[in-house]
Design a protein around this motif. Structure first.
Motif, PDB file in Angstrom:
ATOM      1  N   VAL A   1      41.438 -42.458  67.200  1.00  0.00           N
ATOM      2  CA  VAL A   1      42.115 -41.906  69.030  1.00  0.00           C
ATOM      3  C   VAL A   1      41.089 -40.689  69.208  1.00  0.00           C
ATOM      4  CG1 VAL A   1      43.950 -40.545  67.944  1.00  0.00           C
ATOM      5  CG2 VAL A   1      43.823 -41.536  69.940  1.00  0.00           C
ATOM      6  N   ALA A   2      40.960 -41.053  70.192  1.00  0.00           N
ATOM      7  CA  ALA A   2      39.758 -39.898  71.076  1.00  0.00           C
ATOM      8  C   ALA A   2      40.590 -38.697  71.248  1.00  0.00           C
ATOM      9  CB  ALA A   2      39.563 -40.130  72.833  1.00  0.00           C
ATOM     10  N   HIS A   3      40.281 -37.178  71.211  1.00  0.00           N
ATOM     11  CA  HIS A   3      40.615 -36.394  71.747  1.00  0.00           C
ATOM     12  C   HIS A   3      41.844 -35.987  71.139  1.00  0.00           C
ATOM     13  CE1 HIS A   3      39.310 -37.894  75.421  1.00  0.00           C
ATOM     14  NE2 HIS A   3      38.221 -37.450  75.189  1.00  0.00           N
ATOM     15  N   GLY A   4      41.598 -35.870  69.558  1.00  0.00           N
ATOM     16  CA  GLY A   4      42.408 -35.495  68.734  1.00  0.00           C
ATOM     17  C   GLY A   4      43.503 -35.943  68.717  1.00  0.00           C
ATOM     18  N   GLY A   5      44.264 -37.240  69.252  1.00  0.00           N
ATOM     19  CA  GLY A   5      45.643 -37.435  69.742  1.00  0.00           C
ATOM     20  C   GLY A   5      46.068 -36.889  70.563  1.00  0.00           C
ATOM     21  N   GLY A   6      45.316 -36.552  71.058  1.00  0.00           N
ATOM     22  CA  GLY A   6      45.823 -35.984  72.964  1.00  0.00           C
ATOM     23  C   GLY A   6      46.703 -35.029  72.646  1.00  0.00           C
TER      24      GLY A   6
ATOM     25  N   PRO B   1      45.770 -35.454  57.752  1.00  0.00           N
ATOM     26  CA  PRO B   1      44.934 -34.706  57.081  1.00  0.00           C
ATOM     27  C   PRO B   1      42.973 -34.658  57.552  1.00  0.00           C
ATOM     28  CG  PRO B   1      45.811 -36.341  55.487  1.00  0.00           C
ATOM     29  CD  PRO B   1      46.955 -36.413  57.329  1.00  0.00           C
ATOM     30  N   SER B   2      42.621 -33.440  57.010  1.00  0.00           N
ATOM     31  CA  SER B   2      41.143 -33.007  57.341  1.00  0.00           C
ATOM     32  C   SER B   2      40.142 -34.322  57.334  1.00  0.00           C
ATOM     33  CB  SER B   2      41.144 -31.585  56.588  1.00  0.00           C
ATOM     34  OG  SER B   2      40.481 -32.221  55.802  1.00  0.00           O
ATOM     35  N   SER B   3      40.902 -35.306  56.111  1.00  0.00           N
ATOM     36  CA  SER B   3      40.051 -36.224  55.762  1.00  0.00           C
ATOM     37  C   SER B   3      40.043 -37.554  56.627  1.00  0.00           C
ATOM     38  CB  SER B   3      40.568 -37.029  54.306  1.00  0.00           C
ATOM     39  OG  SER B   3      41.922 -37.312  54.436  1.00  0.00           O
ATOM     40  N   HIS B   4      40.360 -37.358  58.000  1.00  0.00           N
ATOM     41  CA  HIS B   4      41.314 -38.104  58.711  1.00  0.00           C
ATOM     42  C   HIS B   4      40.851 -37.876  60.355  1.00  0.00           C
ATOM     43  CE1 HIS B   4      43.949 -41.060  57.240  1.00  0.00           C
ATOM     44  NE2 HIS B   4      43.247 -40.529  56.107  1.00  0.00           N
ATOM     45  N   ILE B   5      39.992 -36.727  60.534  1.00  0.00           N
ATOM     46  CA  ILE B   5      39.235 -36.081  61.662  1.00  0.00           C
ATOM     47  C   ILE B   5      38.413 -36.229  61.079  1.00  0.00           C
ATOM     48  CG2 ILE B   5      38.978 -33.699  62.690  1.00  0.00           C
ATOM     49  CD1 ILE B   5      41.848 -32.988  61.863  1.00  0.00           C
ATOM     50  N   MET B   6      37.078 -36.665  62.367  1.00  0.00           N
ATOM     51  CA  MET B   6      35.905 -36.833  62.524  1.00  0.00           C
ATOM     52  C   MET B   6      35.353 -36.695  63.783  1.00  0.00           C
ATOM     53  SD  MET B   6      36.342 -40.514  61.611  1.00  0.00           S
ATOM     54  CE  MET B   6      37.681 -40.531  60.525  1.00  0.00           C
ATOM     55  N   LEU B   7      33.986 -35.673  63.757  1.00  0.00           N
ATOM     56  CA  LEU B   7      32.709 -35.047  64.486  1.00  0.00           C
ATOM     57  C   LEU B   7      32.722 -36.033  65.590  1.00  0.00           C
ATOM     58  CD1 LEU B   7      31.009 -33.004  65.570  1.00  0.00           C
ATOM     59  CD2 LEU B   7      29.028 -34.305  64.440  1.00  0.00           C
TER      60      LEU B   7
ATOM     61  N   PHE C   1      42.776 -42.154  62.806  1.00  0.00           N
ATOM     62  CA  PHE C   1      41.394 -40.989  62.325  1.00  0.00           C
ATOM     63  C   PHE C   1      41.848 -40.389  63.911  1.00  0.00           C
ATOM     64  CE2 PHE C   1      42.139 -44.646  59.655  1.00  0.00           C
ATOM     65  CZ  PHE C   1      41.388 -43.434  57.899  1.00  0.00           C
ATOM     66  N   TYR C   2      41.293 -39.238  63.960  1.00  0.00           N
ATOM     67  CA  TYR C   2      40.911 -38.147  64.864  1.00  0.00           C
ATOM     68  C   TYR C   2      39.642 -37.776  65.466  1.00  0.00           C
ATOM     69  CZ  TYR C   2      46.177 -38.642  64.704  1.00  0.00           C
ATOM     70  OH  TYR C   2      47.618 -39.134  63.833  1.00  0.00           O
ATOM     71  N   ASP C   3      39.575 -37.449  66.575  1.00  0.00           N
ATOM     72  CA  ASP C   3      38.242 -37.159  66.528  1.00  0.00           C
ATOM     73  C   ASP C   3      38.214 -34.950  67.217  1.00  0.00           C
ATOM     74  OD1 ASP C   3      38.304 -37.060  69.613  1.00  0.00           O
ATOM     75  OD2 ASP C   3      37.279 -38.427  70.208  1.00  0.00           O
ATOM     76  N   THR C   4      37.055 -34.348  67.162  1.00  0.00           N
ATOM     77  CA  THR C   4      37.018 -33.457  67.283  1.00  0.00           C
ATOM     78  C   THR C   4      37.155 -33.030  68.545  1.00  0.00           C
ATOM     79  OG1 THR C   4      34.780 -33.135  66.934  1.00  0.00           O
ATOM     80  CG2 THR C   4      36.036 -32.710  65.389  1.00  0.00           C
TER      81      THR C   4
ATOM     82  N   ILE D   1      34.547 -33.009  57.826  1.00  0.00           N
ATOM     83  CA  ILE D   1      34.598 -33.511  59.342  1.00  0.00           C
ATOM     84  C   ILE D   1      33.554 -33.828  59.700  1.00  0.00           C
ATOM     85  CG2 ILE D   1      35.277 -32.767  61.430  1.00  0.00           C
ATOM     86  CD1 ILE D   1      37.638 -30.948  60.159  1.00  0.00           C
ATOM     87  N   LEU D   2      32.182 -33.064  59.338  1.00  0.00           N
ATOM     88  CA  LEU D   2      30.828 -33.374  59.892  1.00  0.00           C
ATOM     89  C   LEU D   2      30.443 -35.053  60.124  1.00  0.00           C
ATOM     90  CD1 LEU D   2      29.706 -30.203  60.644  1.00  0.00           C
ATOM     91  CD2 LEU D   2      30.658 -31.325  62.233  1.00  0.00           C
ATOM     92  N   GLY D   3      30.631 -35.637  59.454  1.00  0.00           N
ATOM     93  CA  GLY D   3      29.755 -36.551  58.657  1.00  0.00           C
ATOM     94  C   GLY D   3      30.420 -37.688  57.548  1.00  0.00           C
ATOM     95  N   ALA D   4      31.072 -36.812  55.923  1.00  0.00           N
ATOM     96  CA  ALA D   4      31.250 -37.410  55.207  1.00  0.00           C
ATOM     97  C   ALA D   4      32.986 -38.324  55.494  1.00  0.00           C
ATOM     98  CB  ALA D   4      32.043 -36.908  54.155  1.00  0.00           C
ATOM     99  N   ASN D   5      33.727 -38.029  56.600  1.00  0.00           N
ATOM    100  CA  ASN D   5      34.835 -38.845  56.568  1.00  0.00           C
ATOM    101  C   ASN D   5      34.801 -39.642  57.362  1.00  0.00           C
ATOM    102  OD1 ASN D   5      36.199 -36.375  55.449  1.00  0.00           O
ATOM    103  ND2 ASN D   5      36.852 -35.836  57.392  1.00  0.00           N
ATOM    104  N   ALA D   6      33.573 -39.557  58.559  1.00  0.00           N
ATOM    105  CA  ALA D   6      33.553 -41.319  59.467  1.00  0.00           C
ATOM    106  C   ALA D   6      32.764 -42.251  58.797  1.00  0.00           C
ATOM    107  CB  ALA D   6      32.630 -41.102  60.479  1.00  0.00           C
ATOM    108  N   ALA D   7      31.698 -41.586  58.065  1.00  0.00           N
ATOM    109  CA  ALA D   7      31.024 -42.174  56.555  1.00  0.00           C
ATOM    110  C   ALA D   7      32.426 -43.119  55.748  1.00  0.00           C
ATOM    111  CB  ALA D   7      29.708 -41.535  55.776  1.00  0.00           C
ATOM    112  N   ARG D   8      33.446 -42.932  55.003  1.00  0.00           N
ATOM    113  CA  ARG D   8      34.296 -42.744  54.980  1.00  0.00           C
ATOM    114  C   ARG D   8      34.175 -44.367  55.457  1.00  0.00           C
ATOM    115  NH1 ARG D   8      35.409 -39.389  52.798  1.00  0.00           N
ATOM    116  NH2 ARG D   8      37.486 -38.564  54.298  1.00  0.00           N
ATOM    117  N   LEU D   9      34.817 -44.010  56.128  1.00  0.00           N
ATOM    118  CA  LEU D   9      36.092 -44.775  57.530  1.00  0.00           C
ATOM    119  C   LEU D   9      35.511 -46.203  57.847  1.00  0.00           C
ATOM    120  CD1 LEU D   9      38.214 -45.599  58.753  1.00  0.00           C
ATOM    121  CD2 LEU D   9      37.244 -43.943  60.748  1.00  0.00           C
TER     122      LEU D   9
END
Length: 161
Positions: A56-61, A113-119, A94-97, A148-156
């Motif tokens: 979801v965009a915008h950190g989940g609103g 979890p920070s692992s569910h947040i991505m740039l 999963f949430y964006d920043t 957050i800057l890359g690895a989380n998105a790569a994994r997802l």
């Protein structure tokens, strides 16, 4: 079944009272994101499809910041269809920043979890320097920031980096 990621970015509210002062973006957008996720939880979608990957965009609103109100409904037995308190569902998303304030990004890490947040940049509307924005969140450790800057998105998305 495909393992695809579903990205949710509501368009904001088109309600007439939201049109003045661009409230459709500043108030309506985070409201619609909270509504979208709340609906997925309350309608049983997240229970029926436990492997569903929704970002979801915008950190989940507003949702991560006001989940306690939903939890209160659960404590009083008003949401017996849920399999746990409402907050227990938040780590499933999963949430964006794109939160505009580093302290709100820091708070989000206390709820999911920070692992569910991505740039994300939401370019050209939000952060012009999204990497630097994440780095300004001083209460998030460098290792978590790096993820957050890359690895989380790569994994997802199943991308090797």
């Amino acid at each position: 079944e495909l393992g695809a990621v579903i990205f949710t970015h509501p368009a904001g509210s088109t309600e007439k009272r939201m049109l003045r002062n661009r409230l459709m973006i500043t108030v309506g957008q985070p409201l619609e994101e909270a509504y979208a996720l709340s609906s997925l939880i309350h309608e049983g979608v997240m229970d029926q499809f436990p492997k569903l990957k929704i970002m979801v965009a915008h950190g989940g609103g507003y949702l991560p910041f006001y989940a306690g109100r939903h939890d209160n409904e659960y404590r009083y037995g008003r949401t017996p269809h849920l399999k746990g308190d409402f907050s227990s569902y938040l780590p499933r998303f999963f949430y964006d920043t794109v939160l505009f304030n580093p302290d709100m990004l820091e708070f989000l890490v206390t709820k999911v979890p920070s692992s569910h947040i991505m740039l994300a940049s939401d370019y050209p509307f939000a952060e012009k320097q999204p990497v630097e924005y994440v780095r300004r969140a001083k209460r998030i450790g460098k290792k978590e920031q790096d993820a957050i800057l890359g690895a989380n998105a790569a994994r997802l998305f199943g991308i090797s980096i």
